[in-house]
Structures are given as C-alpha cells and as structure tokens.
Design a protein around this motif. Structure first.
Motif, PDB file in Angstrom:
ATOM      1  N   ASP A 225       1.323  -5.354 -10.771  1.00  0.00           N
ATOM      2  CA  ASP A 225      -0.069  -4.952 -10.993  1.00  0.00           C
ATOM      3  C   ASP A 225      -0.439  -3.875  -9.975  1.00  0.00           C
ATOM      4  OD1 ASP A 225      -0.309  -6.873 -12.981  1.00  0.00           O
ATOM      5  OD2 ASP A 225      -1.249  -8.358 -11.659  1.00  0.00           O
ATOM      6  N   CYS A 226      -1.459  -3.072 -10.315  1.00  0.00           N
ATOM      7  CA  CYS A 226      -1.801  -1.954  -9.447  1.00  0.00           C
ATOM      8  C   CYS A 226      -3.307  -1.697  -9.436  1.00  0.00           C
ATOM      9  CB  CYS A 226      -1.062  -0.694  -9.908  1.00  0.00           C
ATOM     10  SG  CYS A 226      -1.327   0.758  -8.867  1.00  0.00           S
ATOM     11  N   TYR A 227      -3.843  -1.499  -8.249  1.00  0.00           N
ATOM     12  CA  TYR A 227      -5.210  -0.996  -8.092  1.00  0.00           C
ATOM     13  C   TYR A 227      -5.125   0.489  -7.746  1.00  0.00           C
ATOM     14  CZ  TYR A 227      -7.394  -5.650  -7.960  1.00  0.00           C
ATOM     15  OH  TYR A 227      -7.863  -6.913  -8.269  1.00  0.00           O
ATOM     16  N   LEU A 228      -5.913   1.300  -8.446  1.00  0.00           N
ATOM     17  CA  LEU A 228      -5.946   2.735  -8.179  1.00  0.00           C
ATOM     18  C   LEU A 228      -7.090   3.068  -7.227  1.00  0.00           C
ATOM     19  CD1 LEU A 228      -5.180   4.342 -11.659  1.00  0.00           C
ATOM     20  CD2 LEU A 228      -3.778   4.459  -9.581  1.00  0.00           C
ATOM     21  N   VAL A 229      -6.771   3.850  -6.220  1.00  0.00           N
ATOM     22  CA  VAL A 229      -7.752   4.311  -5.235  1.00  0.00           C
ATOM     23  C   VAL A 229      -8.057   5.773  -5.536  1.00  0.00           C
ATOM     24  CG1 VAL A 229      -8.253   4.603  -2.782  1.00  0.00           C
ATOM     25  CG2 VAL A 229      -6.789   2.710  -3.542  1.00  0.00           C
ATOM     26  N   ILE A 230      -9.282   6.065  -5.905  1.00  0.00           N
ATOM     27  CA  ILE A 230      -9.678   7.414  -6.284  1.00  0.00           C
ATOM     28  C   ILE A 230     -10.755   7.903  -5.317  1.00  0.00           C
ATOM     29  CG2 ILE A 230     -10.625   8.885  -8.121  1.00  0.00           C
ATOM     30  CD1 ILE A 230      -9.533   6.818 -10.121  1.00  0.00           C
TER      31      ILE A 230
ATOM     32  N   GLU B 294       6.503  -9.776  -9.241  1.00  0.00           N
ATOM     33  CA  GLU B 294       5.267 -10.283  -9.839  1.00  0.00           C
ATOM     34  C   GLU B 294       4.363 -10.993  -8.827  1.00  0.00           C
ATOM     35  OE1 GLU B 294       8.625 -13.228 -10.854  1.00  0.00           O
ATOM     36  OE2 GLU B 294       8.333 -11.052 -10.783  1.00  0.00           O
ATOM     37  N   GLN B 295       4.884 -11.260  -7.643  1.00  0.00           N
ATOM     38  CA  GLN B 295       4.063 -11.860  -6.583  1.00  0.00           C
ATOM     39  C   GLN B 295       3.323 -10.813  -5.750  1.00  0.00           C
ATOM     40  OE1 GLN B 295       7.492 -14.122  -4.893  1.00  0.00           O
ATOM     41  NE2 GLN B 295       6.156 -15.918  -5.068  1.00  0.00           N
ATOM     42  N   CYS B 296       3.551  -9.533  -6.086  1.00  0.00           N
ATOM     43  CA  CYS B 296       2.985  -8.434  -5.308  1.00  0.00           C
ATOM     44  C   CYS B 296       2.023  -7.595  -6.143  1.00  0.00           C
ATOM     45  CB  CYS B 296       4.098  -7.521  -4.785  1.00  0.00           C
ATOM     46  SG  CYS B 296       5.288  -8.337  -3.695  1.00  0.00           S
ATOM     47  N   VAL B 297       1.072  -6.987  -5.470  1.00  0.00           N
ATOM     48  CA  VAL B 297       0.172  -6.023  -6.091  1.00  0.00           C
ATOM     49  C   VAL B 297       0.232  -4.736  -5.274  1.00  0.00           C
ATOM     50  CG1 VAL B 297      -1.861  -6.805  -4.793  1.00  0.00           C
ATOM     51  CG2 VAL B 297      -2.164  -5.601  -6.972  1.00  0.00           C
ATOM     52  N   VAL B 298       0.158  -3.608  -5.981  1.00  0.00           N
ATOM     53  CA  VAL B 298       0.258  -2.288  -5.344  1.00  0.00           C
ATOM     54  C   VAL B 298      -1.115  -1.625  -5.306  1.00  0.00           C
ATOM     55  CG1 VAL B 298       1.178   0.049  -5.675  1.00  0.00           C
ATOM     56  CG2 VAL B 298       2.677  -1.935  -5.983  1.00  0.00           C
ATOM     57  N   PHE B 299      -1.373  -0.884  -4.248  1.00  0.00           N
ATOM     58  CA  PHE B 299      -2.527   0.005  -4.180  1.00  0.00           C
ATOM     59  C   PHE B 299      -1.995   1.434  -4.120  1.00  0.00           C
ATOM     60  CE2 PHE B 299      -4.439  -3.955  -3.128  1.00  0.00           C
ATOM     61  CZ  PHE B 299      -5.792  -3.848  -3.435  1.00  0.00           C
ATOM     62  N   GLU B 300      -2.437   2.270  -5.058  1.00  0.00           N
ATOM     63  CA  GLU B 300      -1.930   3.634  -5.185  1.00  0.00           C
ATOM     64  C   GLU B 300      -3.070   4.596  -5.495  1.00  0.00           C
ATOM     65  OE1 GLU B 300       0.225   5.883  -5.089  1.00  0.00           O
ATOM     66  OE2 GLU B 300       2.176   4.959  -4.734  1.00  0.00           O
ATOM     67  N   ASP B 301      -2.792   5.896  -5.311  1.00  0.00           N
ATOM     68  CA  ASP B 301      -3.833   6.884  -5.604  1.00  0.00           C
ATOM     69  C   ASP B 301      -3.378   7.974  -6.552  1.00  0.00           C
ATOM     70  OD1 ASP B 301      -3.655   9.600  -3.310  1.00  0.00           O
ATOM     71  OD2 ASP B 301      -2.146   8.027  -3.517  1.00  0.00           O
TER      72      ASP B 301
ATOM     73  N   PHE C 191       0.826  -1.195   0.000  1.00  0.00           N
ATOM     74  CA  PHE C 191       0.000   0.000   0.000  1.00  0.00           C
ATOM     75  C   PHE C 191       0.867   1.254   0.000  1.00  0.00           C
ATOM     76  CE2 PHE C 191      -2.843  -3.013   2.286  1.00  0.00           C
ATOM     77  CZ  PHE C 191      -3.986  -2.887   1.510  1.00  0.00           C
ATOM     78  N   ASP C 192       0.561   2.198  -0.876  1.00  0.00           N
ATOM     79  CA  ASP C 192       0.992   3.558  -0.628  1.00  0.00           C
ATOM     80  C   ASP C 192       0.278   3.990   0.650  1.00  0.00           C
ATOM     81  OD1 ASP C 192       1.933   6.288  -1.141  1.00  0.00           O
ATOM     82  OD2 ASP C 192      -0.145   6.690  -1.681  1.00  0.00           O
ATOM     83  N   MET C 193       0.764   5.043   1.285  1.00  0.00           N
ATOM     84  CA  MET C 193       0.137   5.434   2.542  1.00  0.00           C
ATOM     85  C   MET C 193      -0.842   6.599   2.352  1.00  0.00           C
ATOM     86  SD  MET C 193       1.963   6.226   6.237  1.00  0.00           S
ATOM     87  CE  MET C 193       2.651   7.815   5.739  1.00  0.00           C
ATOM     88  N   ASP C 194      -0.325   7.791   2.086  1.00  0.00           N
ATOM     89  CA  ASP C 194      -1.168   8.980   1.996  1.00  0.00           C
ATOM     90  C   ASP C 194      -2.136   8.902   0.820  1.00  0.00           C
ATOM     91  OD1 ASP C 194       0.126  10.333   4.177  1.00  0.00           O
ATOM     92  OD2 ASP C 194       1.821  10.696   2.843  1.00  0.00           O
ATOM     93  N   GLY C 195      -3.419   8.988   1.106  1.00  0.00           N
ATOM     94  CA  GLY C 195      -4.426   8.972   0.047  1.00  0.00           C
ATOM     95  C   GLY C 195      -4.819   7.587  -0.412  1.00  0.00           C
ATOM     96  N   THR C 196      -4.138   6.567   0.104  1.00  0.00           N
ATOM     97  CA  THR C 196      -4.422   5.190  -0.296  1.00  0.00           C
ATOM     98  C   THR C 196      -4.895   4.352   0.881  1.00  0.00           C
ATOM     99  OG1 THR C 196      -2.772   5.300  -2.074  1.00  0.00           O
ATOM    100  CG2 THR C 196      -3.481   3.113  -1.365  1.00  0.00           C
ATOM    101  N   LEU C 197      -4.081   4.286   1.915  1.00  0.00           N
ATOM    102  CA  LEU C 197      -4.454   3.537   3.112  1.00  0.00           C
ATOM    103  C   LEU C 197      -4.956   4.472   4.211  1.00  0.00           C
ATOM    104  CD1 LEU C 197      -4.628   0.748   4.464  1.00  0.00           C
ATOM    105  CD2 LEU C 197      -2.261   1.051   5.216  1.00  0.00           C
TER     106      LEU C 197
END
Length: 205
Positions: free
Chosen positions: A186-191, A165-172, A15-21
């Motif tokens: 891979d990445c999920y975007l948090v908007i 490749e075993q990891c996924v990112v969450f970012e905003d 997880f990114d922190m600010d704005g994501t988690l």
C-alpha cells in the motif's frame, strides 16, 4: 487535500526520502537547472520531478534519450552532484511525514527506501539527525534495479524483518508509486508536502 492516516494494519513504514520525508527535491531540481545551463540542454522541471526516485546516472541517461542528445552521462552526474553539494545544507524535514515518524516511534519499524546515492543519503540523514529514528536504510548503492522496480522497497522490508504486505510506503512521485505497487505494498502519496492520497496494493489474482 490531506487524507486520514491509519497505520493500524502495518508493522513497517517505508519512506522515500527526497520530497517525501525531507524537503530536498527543490535542491535536486536546482542542481539540474544549473547543470542544464552549463551543458545547454532543456530544463524541464515537471519531467525531472516525475522521475524522482531514479538515481542520478539514470536521469542523465534519460535526458539523452528524451532530448536526443549524446552527453557523457558521467559528466552530467558529476556536474549535478557538485551543484547539489553546494546547497544540500539547506535541506529540511517535511512536517507531515516527520511527525508520523516521531509519533509512532516504538510502535512501528521504520525504513528509508531512496534512489539517492549513499553519500547524499548519509549527509541528509546525519544533518537532520534522522538516523536514530530509523531501523533500516536502503539507497541506490544497495540495489541493482531501481524504482520503478520493486527492489528498493523489498530490500527495505527484508531489512525490517517483515513481509511486503506488512509494510506501507510513503512516496511523492509516480515512479515511486509504481515501485510500491510492484512490491505489493500500500502507498500514501505526498504531494507538495501534504499526505494527499492512499493507493492500495494490487489485489492478487
């Protein structure tokens, strides 16, 4: 619009922190707004948000470049950090991502990969009691090359003992997405607090 989350293909979640988690982005923006009023540069919220994930010193340098000014970056950094410190206690978790962190405890390995400095990161993680839920934390002090470079996420994966490749990112932010892409993740975007888009890692040619 939210997307369906499927973490079956991953062993690690970064997880990114600010704005994501955590919902601290608005506090960082407020601190920059107050700094702009103090120093007399233009406060461009959309532009600043687009550079989320960039360390404070880097943003100060970008302000000079973007607005053709010649402030001492350290003066801007100290002002912004002082203003942020006054309001940082108002930080809260973002329910959509925090619920994933809770739901998959014991099933996945979790890391933070943030552009925030160590002092800010430690305060937020401790204030919100997030540290016991995490297996690794990487902040701005831990890497030389920051987002959009991949170093933050690559080090997080390394600390988790996993391949990219075993990891996924969450970012905003676009900056964070670029870092995830550069890391081959891979990445999920948090908007606006909603997990809204999935972006696959670039295919290897």
């Amino acid at each position: 619009m939210a997307v369906t989350i499927n973490l079956d293909a991953y062993q690690g979640v970064i997880f990114d922190m600010d704005g994501t988690l955590v919902d601290s982005m608005k506090l960082h923006l407020k601190a920059w707004q107050l700094t702009s009023m103090r120093f007399g540069f233009i406060y461009d919220e959309a532009w600043l948000h687009s550079h989320g994930g960039t360390p404070t010193f880097g943003i100060a340098e970008l302000i000079n470049e973007h607005q053709q000014r010649s402030f001492d970056p350290l003066d801007l950094v100290m002002s912004k950090r002082n203003y942020f410190d006054e309001i940082r206690h108002q930080v809260e978790v973002i329910p959509s991502t925090f619920s994933l962190l809770q739901q998959y405890q014991g099933q996945k390995r979790f890391a933070i990969g943030t552009g925030a400095d160590a002092k800010t990161t430690d305060f937020i993680l401790d204030t919100l009691a997030l540290r016991p839920l995490l297996d690794a934390v990487v902040c701005a002090n831990d890497v030389n090359n920051h987002k959009p470079e991949p170093d933050t996420f690559l080090l997080a994966a390394q600390q988790l003992g996993l391949a990219p490749e075993q990891c996924v990112v969450f970012e905003d932010t676009k900056t964070g997405l670029a870092a995830a892409q550069a890391a081959g993740m891979d990445c999920y975007l948090v908007i606006d607090g909603v997990i809204s888009q999935f972006v696959a890692r670039p295919s290897k040619t």
